[in-house]
Design a protein around this motif. Structure first.
Motif, PDB file in Angstrom:
ATOM      1  N   ALA A   1      31.348   8.310  -8.071  1.00 60.25           N
ATOM      2  CA  ALA A   1      32.637   7.943  -7.478  1.00 60.25           C
ATOM      3  C   ALA A   1      33.608   9.117  -7.419  1.00 60.25           C
ATOM      4  N   ALA A   2      33.431  10.100  -8.290  1.00 64.18           N
ATOM      5  CA  ALA A   2      34.285  11.282  -8.272  1.00 64.18           C
ATOM      6  C   ALA A   2      33.957  12.214  -7.113  1.00 64.18           C
ATOM      7  N   ARG A   3      32.776  12.065  -6.539  1.00 64.76           N
ATOM      8  CA  ARG A   3      32.338  12.946  -5.462  1.00 64.76           C
ATOM      9  C   ARG A   3      32.298  12.273  -4.096  1.00 64.76           C
ATOM     10  N   PHE A   4      32.163  10.945  -4.093  1.00 59.66           N
ATOM     11  CA  PHE A   4      31.982  10.211  -2.842  1.00 59.66           C
ATOM     12  C   PHE A   4      32.949   9.028  -2.786  1.00 59.66           C
ATOM     13  N   ASP A   5      33.164   8.565  -1.590  1.00 58.92           N
ATOM     14  CA  ASP A   5      33.878   7.302  -1.393  1.00 58.92           C
ATOM     15  C   ASP A   5      32.840   6.197  -1.563  1.00 58.92           C
ATOM     16  N   ALA A   6      32.607   5.833  -2.823  1.00 61.45           N
ATOM     17  CA  ALA A   6      31.461   4.994  -3.178  1.00 61.45           C
ATOM     18  C   ALA A   6      31.806   3.506  -3.065  1.00 61.45           C
ATOM     19  N   ASP A   7      30.967   2.796  -2.346  1.00 64.51           N
ATOM     20  CA  ASP A   7      31.041   1.338  -2.276  1.00 64.51           C
ATOM     21  C   ASP A   7      29.911   0.796  -3.136  1.00 64.51           C
ATOM     22  N   VAL A   8      30.252   0.328  -4.335  1.00 66.35           N
ATOM     23  CA  VAL A   8      29.254  -0.066  -5.323  1.00 66.35           C
ATOM     24  C   VAL A   8      29.045  -1.573  -5.287  1.00 66.35           C
TER      25      VAL A   8
ATOM     26  N   GLU B   1      13.209  -0.481  -0.782  1.00 65.59           N
ATOM     27  CA  GLU B   1      13.112  -0.917   0.606  1.00 65.59           C
ATOM     28  C   GLU B   1      14.331  -0.514   1.427  1.00 65.59           C
ATOM     29  N   GLY B   2      15.482  -0.315   0.766  1.00 69.07           N
ATOM     30  CA  GLY B   2      16.692  -0.060   1.534  1.00 69.07           C
ATOM     31  C   GLY B   2      17.511   1.137   1.120  1.00 69.07           C
ATOM     32  N   CYS B   3      16.970   1.977   0.231  1.00 70.40           N
ATOM     33  CA  CYS B   3      17.734   3.118  -0.276  1.00 70.40           C
ATOM     34  C   CYS B   3      17.064   4.442   0.104  1.00 70.40           C
ATOM     35  N   ASP B   4      17.899   5.428   0.411  1.00 71.65           N
ATOM     36  CA  ASP B   4      17.382   6.768   0.692  1.00 71.65           C
ATOM     37  C   ASP B   4      16.944   7.466  -0.590  1.00 71.65           C
ATOM     38  N   LEU B   5      17.702   7.259  -1.660  1.00 71.74           N
ATOM     39  CA  LEU B   5      17.431   7.886  -2.953  1.00 71.74           C
ATOM     40  C   LEU B   5      17.640   6.842  -4.040  1.00 71.74           C
ATOM     41  N   VAL B   6      16.734   6.806  -5.008  1.00 72.80           N
ATOM     42  CA  VAL B   6      16.885   5.949  -6.179  1.00 72.80           C
ATOM     43  C   VAL B   6      16.931   6.835  -7.416  1.00 72.80           C
ATOM     44  N   LEU B   7      17.972   6.697  -8.218  1.00 67.45           N
ATOM     45  CA  LEU B   7      18.087   7.396  -9.489  1.00 67.45           C
ATOM     46  C   LEU B   7      17.763   6.418 -10.613  1.00 67.45           C
ATOM     47  N   VAL B   8      16.801   6.777 -11.435  1.00 65.62           N
ATOM     48  CA  VAL B   8      16.373   5.961 -12.569  1.00 65.62           C
ATOM     49  C   VAL B   8      16.811   6.670 -13.843  1.00 65.62           C
ATOM     50  N   ILE B   9      17.657   6.023 -14.631  1.00 69.88           N
ATOM     51  CA  ILE B   9      18.083   6.610 -15.894  1.00 69.88           C
ATOM     52  C   ILE B   9      17.072   6.241 -16.972  1.00 69.88           C
ATOM     53  N   GLY B  10      16.550   7.260 -17.640  1.00 71.02           N
ATOM     54  CA  GLY B  10      15.576   7.034 -18.705  1.00 71.02           C
ATOM     55  C   GLY B  10      15.013   8.363 -19.156  1.00 71.02           C
ATOM     56  N   SER B  11      14.473   8.395 -20.345  1.00 73.35           N
ATOM     57  CA  SER B  11      13.899   9.627 -20.871  1.00 73.35           C
ATOM     58  C   SER B  11      12.503   9.867 -20.301  1.00 73.35           C
ATOM     59  N   ALA B  12      12.094  11.120 -20.296  1.00 77.67           N
ATOM     60  CA  ALA B  12      10.823  11.496 -19.671  1.00 77.67           C
ATOM     61  C   ALA B  12       9.627  10.847 -20.351  1.00 77.67           C
TER      62      ALA B  12
ATOM     63  N   GLN C   1      22.637   8.057   2.599  1.00 80.26           N
ATOM     64  CA  GLN C   1      23.635   7.050   2.966  1.00 80.26           C
ATOM     65  C   GLN C   1      23.697   5.908   1.953  1.00 80.26           C
ATOM     66  N   THR C   2      22.533   5.580   1.389  1.00 78.26           N
ATOM     67  CA  THR C   2      22.470   4.491   0.413  1.00 78.26           C
ATOM     68  C   THR C   2      21.730   4.975  -0.822  1.00 78.26           C
TER      69      THR C   2
ATOM     70  N   ARG D   1      36.092  12.932   0.646  1.00 77.82           N
ATOM     71  CA  ARG D   1      34.823  12.392   0.156  1.00 77.82           C
ATOM     72  C   ARG D   1      34.185  11.534   1.237  1.00 77.82           C
ATOM     73  N   ARG D   2      32.899  11.764   1.470  1.00 77.70           N
ATOM     74  CA  ARG D   2      32.217  10.976   2.489  1.00 77.70           C
ATOM     75  C   ARG D   2      31.777   9.632   1.900  1.00 77.70           C
ATOM     76  N   PRO D   3      31.635   8.619   2.745  1.00 75.74           N
ATOM     77  CA  PRO D   3      31.229   7.298   2.259  1.00 75.74           C
ATOM     78  C   PRO D   3      29.797   7.323   1.709  1.00 75.74           C
ATOM     79  N   LEU D   4      29.566   6.522   0.696  1.00 73.39           N
ATOM     80  CA  LEU D   4      28.230   6.365   0.120  1.00 73.39           C
ATOM     81  C   LEU D   4      28.096   4.937  -0.392  1.00 73.39           C
ATOM     82  N   SER D   5      27.071   4.271   0.076  1.00 75.74           N
ATOM     83  CA  SER D   5      26.762   2.935  -0.431  1.00 75.74           C
ATOM     84  C   SER D   5      25.907   3.073  -1.689  1.00 75.74           C
ATOM     85  N   VAL D   6      26.317   2.399  -2.766  1.00 77.83           N
ATOM     86  CA  VAL D   6      25.601   2.465  -4.038  1.00 77.83           C
ATOM     87  C   VAL D   6      25.165   1.056  -4.429  1.00 77.83           C
ATOM     88  N   ARG D   7      23.881   0.892  -4.638  1.00 74.52           N
ATOM     89  CA  ARG D   7      23.337  -0.406  -5.039  1.00 74.52           C
ATOM     90  C   ARG D   7      22.815  -0.331  -6.472  1.00 74.52           C
TER      91      ARG D   7
END
Length: 323
Positions: free
Chosen positions: A296-303, A224-235, A273-274, A12-18
């Motif tokens: 975390a099951a797919r990446f070496d996640a640093d949360v 400002e510091g993330c490559d991708l942001v996932l927002v959980i919520g209904s459409a 990366q983030t 698993r590759r490293p991934l920073s999670v904020r």
């Protein structure tokens, strides 16, 4: 969709999670859900709910399983069962109709939405025509416009609308806003209105609720510091959709609205990366936890959890449910 967890044991590759703070449930949503739950406990099932109590599929399905019946209009409800009005608020005609049928009804309107209703009524009583900034067809906008006679409120959705709005007659003007709008978009609309109609009061943020404002500020920091942001919520969740827009504007390379972890297309994370993670004000925290577990099951996640506003607001339940 891909399977929620990886099948192979590849490195698993490293991934920073904020994680954004704050995120998820706000006080108004928590109160509305509690009203439905307490009503089922006190009166038994079924308890009817006019419209989705909050805009989240997972919340609605869980309450259905406990005995809530969701309907579009009051005429779908029997006279002898309790009915709950959603957190978004309802036109005045709805409780009037419930009273005319001697129905037991519980109003789960967020107190901050009720505050907008009171402001609109005050402006109307003072002879002002009200400009409502909001999204056409949204239940909150329908409810606010339904507090006053037809024609008393004009809806403005965009800067272009603000540029072309024409004052009806010679009435002085006032304005109100939907509570779940983009803070920045609303400021732009108000700037145009203020330029065209200088008698309007200076722009303020009071109508956009604290929870919306805080979550947008938190997502700006993610963007400002993330490559991708996932927002959980209904459409159909306005505040959740706004978080996606805010993240992109703040600098995120990409931002996506997802119902839950099962809706992630993992190719979105190629080259990321983030990763930033947040949830709209009507999304349960467990959905965040499930998303983090899938990551975390797919990446070496640093949360890590971002610093942000710590919310301590609570709203009282109706007395009939606490007596």
């Amino acid at each position: 969709m891909n399977a929620p967890f990886p099948i192979s044991e590849t490195p698993r590759r490293p991934l920073s999670v904020r994680l954004a703070t704050p995120r998820g449930f706000c006080a108004g949503v928590d109160r509305a859900i509690q009203i439905v739950e307490r009503a089922i406990e006190k009166y038994g099932a079924p308890v009817y709910v006019r419209h989705e109590i909050v805009h989240n599929r997972h919340v609605v399905e869980r309450l259905k399983a406990r005995g809530a019946v969701f309907v579009k209009e009051l005429d779908e409800c029997p006279d002898d069962r309790p009915v709950v009005f959603s957190a978004h608020g309802v036109p005045k005609a709805v409780p009037q109709a419930a009273r005319s049928r001697d129905m037991l009804y519980l109003d789960a309107t967020c107190p901050l939405v009720s505050k907008v209703h009171v402001e609109a009524e005050r402006h109307h009583a003072n002879g002002r025509h009200i400009i409502l900034i909001g999204h056409a067809g949204h239940p909150e906008v329908v409810g606010t416009m339904g507090q006053l006679p037809p024609g008393a409120i004009s809806l403005v959705e965009t800067v272009d609308d603000a540029e072309t709005f024409q004052r009806p007659g010679e009435q002085p003007l006032a304005y109100a806003t939907q509570t779940t709008l983009s803070v920045d978009d609303t400021a732009g609309i108000l700037s145009v209105l203020k330029r065209r109609f200088p008698e309007l009061p200076d722009p303020h943020k009071e109508d956009i609720c604290y929870a919306t404002t805080n979550r947008q500020e938190a997502v700006k920091r993610l963007g400002e510091g993330c490559d991708l942001v996932l927002v959980i919520g209904s459409a159909n969740s306005s505040n959740s959709a706004r978080l996606v827009e805010v993240a992109i504007r703040a600098g995120a390379r990409d931002a996506r609205l997802i119902d839950d972890a099962s809706h992630v297309d993992w190719s979105w994370l190629d080259g990321v990366q983030t990763l930033g993670v947040t949830a709209g004000a009507s999304a349960p925290e467990r959905l965040i936890e499930e998303l983090i577990a899938a990551v975390a099951a797919r990446f070496d996640a640093d949360v890590t959890e971002d610093d942000g506003a710590r919310e301590t607001v609570t709203f009282k339940l109706p007395r009939v449910l606490t007596a």
